[in-house]
Enzyme design. Sequence first.
Site, PDB file in Angstrom:
ATOM      1  N   ASP A 153       0.359   6.111  -2.437  1.00 29.90           N
ATOM      2  CA  ASP A 153      -0.699   5.293  -1.859  1.00 29.90           C
ATOM      3  C   ASP A 153      -1.058   4.134  -2.774  1.00 29.90           C
ATOM      4  O   ASP A 153      -0.400   3.886  -3.783  1.00 29.90           O
ATOM      5  CB  ASP A 153      -1.927   6.146  -1.500  1.00 29.90           C
ATOM      6  CG  ASP A 153      -2.444   6.953  -2.679  1.00 29.90           C
ATOM      7  OD1 ASP A 153      -2.588   6.380  -3.770  1.00 29.90           O
ATOM      8  OD2 ASP A 153      -2.717   8.154  -2.503  1.00 29.90           O
ATOM      9  N   LYS A 203      -3.594   4.542   1.411  1.00 29.97           N
ATOM     10  CA  LYS A 203      -4.988   4.971   1.431  1.00 29.97           C
ATOM     11  C   LYS A 203      -5.835   4.107   0.509  1.00 29.97           C
ATOM     12  O   LYS A 203      -5.482   3.819  -0.617  1.00 29.97           O
ATOM     13  CB  LYS A 203      -5.110   6.431   1.005  1.00 29.97           C
ATOM     14  CG  LYS A 203      -4.476   7.396   1.977  1.00 29.97           C
ATOM     15  CD  LYS A 203      -4.494   8.816   1.439  1.00 29.97           C
ATOM     16  CE  LYS A 203      -5.894   9.364   1.353  1.00 29.97           C
ATOM     17  NZ  LYS A 203      -5.897  10.791   0.966  1.00 29.97           N
ATOM     18  N   THR A 209      -6.886  11.897 -15.059  1.00 30.84           N
ATOM     19  CA  THR A 209      -7.793  11.407 -14.041  1.00 30.84           C
ATOM     20  C   THR A 209      -8.396  10.066 -14.451  1.00 30.84           C
ATOM     21  O   THR A 209      -8.511   9.756 -15.650  1.00 30.84           O
ATOM     22  CB  THR A 209      -8.898  12.432 -13.752  1.00 30.84           C
ATOM     23  OG1 THR A 209      -9.640  12.017 -12.610  1.00 30.84           O
ATOM     24  CG2 THR A 209      -9.838  12.596 -14.944  1.00 30.84           C
ATOM     25  N   MET A 235     -14.927   5.769  -6.430  1.00 30.41           N
ATOM     26  CA  MET A 235     -15.011   5.165  -5.095  1.00 30.41           C
ATOM     27  C   MET A 235     -16.457   4.850  -4.723  1.00 30.41           C
ATOM     28  O   MET A 235     -16.859   4.947  -3.559  1.00 30.41           O
ATOM     29  CB  MET A 235     -14.376   6.090  -4.047  1.00 30.41           C
ATOM     30  CG  MET A 235     -12.931   6.432  -4.342  1.00 30.41           C
ATOM     31  SD  MET A 235     -12.291   7.781  -3.309  1.00 30.41           S
ATOM     32  CE  MET A 235     -13.120   9.201  -4.053  1.00 30.41           C
TER      33      MET A 235
END
Length: 287
Positions: A56, A78, A139, A191
Amino acid sequence: MATINTVSQLNQAVNQKRDNTQLGKVVLVGAGPGDPDLLTVKALRLIQQADVIVYDRLVSNDIVALAPESTELVFVGKRAGHHCVPQEGINQILVEHALKGKLVVRLKGGDPFIFGRGGEELEALLPYQIPFEVVPGITAAAGCAAYAGIPLTHRDHAQSVQFITGHLKSEKEQIDWASLARSNHTLVFYMGLSQSGEIRRRLEANGMSPSTPVAIVERGTSKQQRVLPCSLQTLDIIAEHAQSPSLIIIGSVTQLTHKLSWFAPEKNIHDEYSEMRVAPIAKVAGL
């Protein structure tokens, strides 16, 4: 590519596959926050070995370029607020390719089990008994904070850290804002750029000081990285000047970026030494 449109057809395909040849495999691979040098050795090896890579927008072009020319690349696009391919469609793509006996790498930005919907995608494989593995990645919170010179915990600033998604599965799910507003810990919002005004209002309403230091890390670990320091009271104003993907880090640790920042994208030493490192990494990975 021929598609399998119904659950019945999928069941027929998996039964036929069991009768004829071995099923393929799906591997969820964390691509890290963007810098190819942050890939694990196992992730690099699987990218090189995959028959199909499903990826993505959060996977950097530099990482996708590591795949051999013979690898089939499937972009599912995405991004926050929009899915080029809906999640159900992504699940079906994984199933279809695995039923053809292929090694499918589902390449995800950051870590597949941290706000990556990796668990949901693996659950979609279970009815078809498709084998799977998971390769963790760095991450975004860890990688971007490190490249911004922001230690997420620090004895003088924060004894804990929380990762929060800026998008909830439904409006019924609520964040415990009172818990987040307490002192002596660090908040990292994934996000959350488009929700920055709501984040500010909720935290202030629950007692967090408007002067609390904040940093927005835009396109962390990439050559386009920017760190935008501000305070909680100006968060949504500064957020208007940031682009996705960005992380919002809240807490006094963000003040340390002024002293500990080390990554200068315009003088990226990775370029100078990239060719020197590729060969040793590839050798260790067994390529």
